[in-house]
Design an enzyme around this catalytic site. Structure first.
Site, PDB file in Angstrom:
ATOM      1  N   GLU A 102       1.004  -1.294   0.083  1.00  0.00           N
ATOM      2  CA  GLU A 102      -0.167   0.122   0.156  1.00  0.00           C
ATOM      3  C   GLU A 102       0.932   1.394   0.080  1.00  0.00           C
ATOM      4  OE1 GLU A 102      -2.820   0.998  -0.220  1.00  0.00           O
ATOM      5  OE2 GLU A 102      -4.353  -0.367   0.419  1.00  0.00           O
ATOM      6  N   ASP A 106      -4.670   4.992   5.951  1.00  0.00           N
ATOM      7  CA  ASP A 106      -5.313   5.857   6.626  1.00  0.00           C
ATOM      8  C   ASP A 106      -6.234   5.546   7.548  1.00  0.00           C
ATOM      9  OD1 ASP A 106      -5.808   8.674   7.065  1.00  0.00           O
ATOM     10  OD2 ASP A 106      -7.105   8.869   5.275  1.00  0.00           O
ATOM     11  N   GLY A 108      -7.834   2.848   7.164  1.00  0.00           N
ATOM     12  CA  GLY A 108      -7.693   1.135   7.307  1.00  0.00           C
ATOM     13  C   GLY A 108      -8.860   0.616   6.384  1.00  0.00           C
TER      14      GLY A 108
END
Ligand code: IMP
Length: 180
Positions: A102, A106, A108
């Site tokens: 990723e 942020d 998630g």
């Protein structure tokens, strides 16, 4: 509409040298952990393409790569939306050691959706490596095996991260200027 020649940057958060150094450290850690195993790295397009490329080039073990693309609904930064897979992997991952790559985790929500989806395909193991981790905005707990940097709550661009599809190709990571 004219495009500004100078990127709308408030300040540089991590220089190209700092990014390279951390990428090499994380690449070494992954290479050590997966030594002797058959690792597949899965990039999430488009943001993680630059990071995946730098990371795998710095790794010292053989590695396979594959990509998926996602699209988000209602995905402004402050209203994280639903995610769906817009382009799926080319190959199955059953029985494989898989690392999801990723650009930033942020809230998630994206990573959780992808991890759940990939887990349903019966890999031998499944982990995540992220360039940036912004834990202060996390909405759900998420174990992150490898990360380069934890960052405060700034909107950042560069090294794959975009603002309206631009600035992914900056070689450093920068805080965007407010009010752009
Ligand atoms: P999450 O689902 O909230 O964890 O969001 C993850 C996705 O939001 C990332 O893969 C990025 O595409 C995007 N994103 C979150 N923060 C930033 C940022 O600071 N700059 C650019 N994109 C971001």
């Amino acid at each position: 509409m004219s495009i500004a020649a100078v990127p709308p940057i408030e300040r540089i958060l991590f220089t190209e040298e700092q990014v390279n150094e951390r990428v090499h450290e994380v690449a070494a850690a992954i290479s050590k952990q997966y030594e002797g195993r058959d690792l597949k790295m899965i990039g999430v397009m488009k943001g993680s393409v630059y990071f995946l490329t730098a990371l795998t080039r710095a790794m010292t073990i053989p590695v396979k790569i594959d990509f998926l693309a996602i699209s988000s609904f209602a995905s402004t930064r402050n209203s994280p939306g639903m995610v769906r897979i817009a382009k799926d992997l080319d190959e199955p991952i059953e029985g494989e050691d898989v690392l999801l790559v990723e650009d930033i985790v942020d809230t998630g929500l994206t990573a959780r959706y992808l991890l759940q989806t990939l887990a349903g395909r019966a890999p031998n193991s499944l982990g995540i490596v992220t360039m940036l981790d912004r834990t202060s905005r996390r909405l759900i707990p998420l174990p992150i095996e490898f990360r380069c940097f934890e960052i405060p709550d700034y909107f950042v661009i560069g090294c794959g991260l975009d603002y309206k599809q631009r600035y992914r190709n900056l070689r450093y990571i920068a805080v965007m200027r407010q009010g752009v």
